[in-house]
Motif scaffolding. Structure first.
Motif, PDB file in Angstrom:
ATOM      1  N   THR A  57       0.833  -1.207   0.000  1.00 43.29           N
ATOM      2  CA  THR A  57       0.000   0.000   0.000  1.00 43.29           C
ATOM      3  C   THR A  57       0.864   1.252   0.000  1.00 43.29           C
ATOM      4  O   THR A  57       0.567   2.222  -0.708  1.00 43.29           O
ATOM      5  CB  THR A  57      -0.926   0.001   1.230  1.00 43.29           C
ATOM      6  N   ALA A  58       1.928   1.227   0.781  1.00 44.80           N
ATOM      7  CA  ALA A  58       2.808   2.396   0.884  1.00 44.80           C
ATOM      8  C   ALA A  58       3.513   2.700  -0.429  1.00 44.80           C
ATOM      9  O   ALA A  58       3.916   3.838  -0.673  1.00 44.80           O
ATOM     10  CB  ALA A  58       3.830   2.166   1.996  1.00 44.80           C
ATOM     11  N   GLY A  59       3.681   1.671  -1.283  1.00 48.13           N
ATOM     12  CA  GLY A  59       4.378   1.874  -2.552  1.00 48.13           C
ATOM     13  C   GLY A  59       5.882   1.869  -2.375  1.00 48.13           C
ATOM     14  O   GLY A  59       6.577   2.723  -2.946  1.00 48.13           O
ATOM     15  N   MET A  60       6.376   0.915  -1.622  1.00 45.28           N
ATOM     16  CA  MET A  60       7.809   0.839  -1.336  1.00 45.28           C
ATOM     17  C   MET A  60       8.634   0.827  -2.626  1.00 45.28           C
ATOM     18  O   MET A  60       8.329   0.122  -3.573  1.00 45.28           O
ATOM     19  CB  MET A  60       8.108  -0.434  -0.524  1.00 45.28           C
ATOM     20  N   GLY A  61       9.691   1.658  -2.641  1.00 44.90           N
ATOM     21  CA  GLY A  61      10.564   1.742  -3.800  1.00 44.90           C
ATOM     22  C   GLY A  61      10.072   2.655  -4.891  1.00 44.90           C
ATOM     23  O   GLY A  61      10.740   2.800  -5.919  1.00 44.90           O
ATOM     24  N   LEU A  62       8.924   3.280  -4.682  1.00 42.82           N
ATOM     25  CA  LEU A  62       8.325   4.149  -5.695  1.00 42.82           C
ATOM     26  C   LEU A  62       8.015   5.512  -5.108  1.00 42.82           C
ATOM     27  O   LEU A  62       8.008   5.696  -3.881  1.00 42.82           O
ATOM     28  CB  LEU A  62       7.025   3.526  -6.230  1.00 42.82           C
ATOM     29  N   ASP A  63       7.750   6.457  -5.978  1.00 42.50           N
ATOM     30  CA  ASP A  63       7.214   7.733  -5.534  1.00 42.50           C
ATOM     31  C   ASP A  63       5.805   7.486  -4.989  1.00 42.50           C
ATOM     32  O   ASP A  63       5.052   6.687  -5.557  1.00 42.50           O
ATOM     33  CB  ASP A  63       7.155   8.700  -6.728  1.00 42.50           C
ATOM     34  N   ASN A 196       5.212 -11.911 -11.948  1.00 37.95           N
ATOM     35  CA  ASN A 196       5.610 -11.385 -13.252  1.00 37.95           C
ATOM     36  C   ASN A 196       6.822 -10.468 -13.070  1.00 37.95           C
ATOM     37  O   ASN A 196       6.687  -9.365 -12.538  1.00 37.95           O
ATOM     38  CB  ASN A 196       4.458 -10.612 -13.891  1.00 37.95           C
ATOM     39  N   PRO A 197       8.011 -10.894 -13.516  1.00 41.40           N
ATOM     40  CA  PRO A 197       9.229 -10.088 -13.308  1.00 41.40           C
ATOM     41  C   PRO A 197       9.135  -8.690 -13.906  1.00 41.40           C
ATOM     42  O   PRO A 197       9.740  -7.753 -13.377  1.00 41.40           O
ATOM     43  CB  PRO A 197      10.310 -10.912 -14.008  1.00 41.40           C
ATOM     44  N   GLU A 198       8.398  -8.538 -14.977  1.00 43.34           N
ATOM     45  CA  GLU A 198       8.296  -7.235 -15.628  1.00 43.34           C
ATOM     46  C   GLU A 198       7.452  -6.242 -14.832  1.00 43.34           C
ATOM     47  O   GLU A 198       7.528  -5.031 -15.051  1.00 43.34           O
ATOM     48  CB  GLU A 198       7.708  -7.396 -17.029  1.00 43.34           C
ATOM     49  N   ALA A 202      13.187  -5.498  -8.307  1.00 40.62           N
ATOM     50  CA  ALA A 202      14.236  -6.520  -8.268  1.00 40.62           C
ATOM     51  C   ALA A 202      14.040  -7.552  -7.165  1.00 40.62           C
ATOM     52  O   ALA A 202      14.478  -8.697  -7.301  1.00 40.62           O
ATOM     53  CB  ALA A 202      15.602  -5.848  -8.117  1.00 40.62           C
ATOM     54  N   ASP A 203      13.339  -7.166  -6.091  1.00 38.29           N
ATOM     55  CA  ASP A 203      13.127  -8.124  -4.991  1.00 38.29           C
ATOM     56  C   ASP A 203      12.064  -9.164  -5.333  1.00 38.29           C
ATOM     57  O   ASP A 203      11.874 -10.139  -4.602  1.00 38.29           O
ATOM     58  CB  ASP A 203      12.753  -7.394  -3.700  1.00 38.29           C
TER      59      ASP A 203
END
Length: 228
Positions: A57-63, A196-198, A202-203
């Motif tokens: 929910t927080a959007g880890m790794g993203l804006d 889905n890797p795409e 990376a995790d």
């Protein structure tokens, strides 16, 4: 003749006075209506949709603007709906820590509460009954503190690392609780994204910005139904 002239003057004065009184009444009525409208606009807050969850929910790794709660806000704004989305996601959150936090976040008014927790429990192998109990406790707190709020539970699935029995029972927790509590259900939050890797970083766990868009599109019909 003079008497007639005096009468005419008196009649004109009376008409003018009535006209002024009538205009004043119209002006007062308009001010009353306009003032009431403006006051209503100023005092009517938007309803609140709260997404209460973990790093998904927080959007880890993203804006933050790329996380699905922000994308849901965009959809709401495009329809002109008077709702404000609150992203109450916290990376690393488990159902136990969420249970300890929920009472505090509910100090803010909430009209729709979307519960997205459990993934970290499953990945850590936390006993299933504990996860179920914690989720139920959170639902109970929401119902008690915000009795008029609608609730939607986000379903989750985990990889088969913990064994078939554990993963199967874990998956069944969410629809079971939704049915028991008569609340909304997102069958699987990461539908068409998980694995889905795409669409994952990376995790291999946290969605990319594109993955978040798919999540928002998937859950939007359920959120729209809940707020309407």
């Amino acid at each position: 003749m003079r008497t007639l002239l005096n009468f005419c003057y008196l009649f004109l004065i009376l008409c003018a006075s009535c006209g002024n009184l009538s205009n004043k009444k119209v002006d007062a009525d308009e001010k009353k209506v306009n003032g009431s409208t403006k006051k209503e606009q100023l005092t009517t807050p938007k309803k609140v949709i709260m997404f209460f969850g973990n790093s998904l929910t927080a959007g880890m790794g993203l804006d933050p603007n790329e996380a699905f709660p922000a994308l849901i806000q965009q959809k709401i704004d495009s329809m002109g709906l008077a709702y404000e989305v609150v992203n109450a996601g916290l990376s690393g959150e488990t159902t136990a820590s969420g249970k300890n936090r929920v009472d505090w976040v509910l100090n803010e008014n909430v009209d729709l509460f979307v519960l997205e927790l459990g993934a970290n429990d499953g990945l850590r192998g936390i006993p299933l009954e504990e996860t179920r109990r914690n989720l139920q406790d959170i639902i109970d707190v929401v119902k008690q503190k915000r009795p008029n709020a609608a609730i939607v539970l986000a379903g989750m699935q985990i990889p088969p690392n913990m064994g078939k029995e554990y993963t199967t029972t874990f998956r069944e927790i969410f629809p079971s609780l939704a049915q028991k509590n008569k609340i909304g259900l997102i069958p699987f939050l990461l539908e068409d994204v998980a694995g889905n890797p795409e669409l994952n970083q990376a995790d291999g766990i946290h969605p990319t910005a594109e993955g978040q868009k798919i999540i928002a599109d998937n859950i939007w019909p359920i959120i729209l139904k809940a707020i309407k």
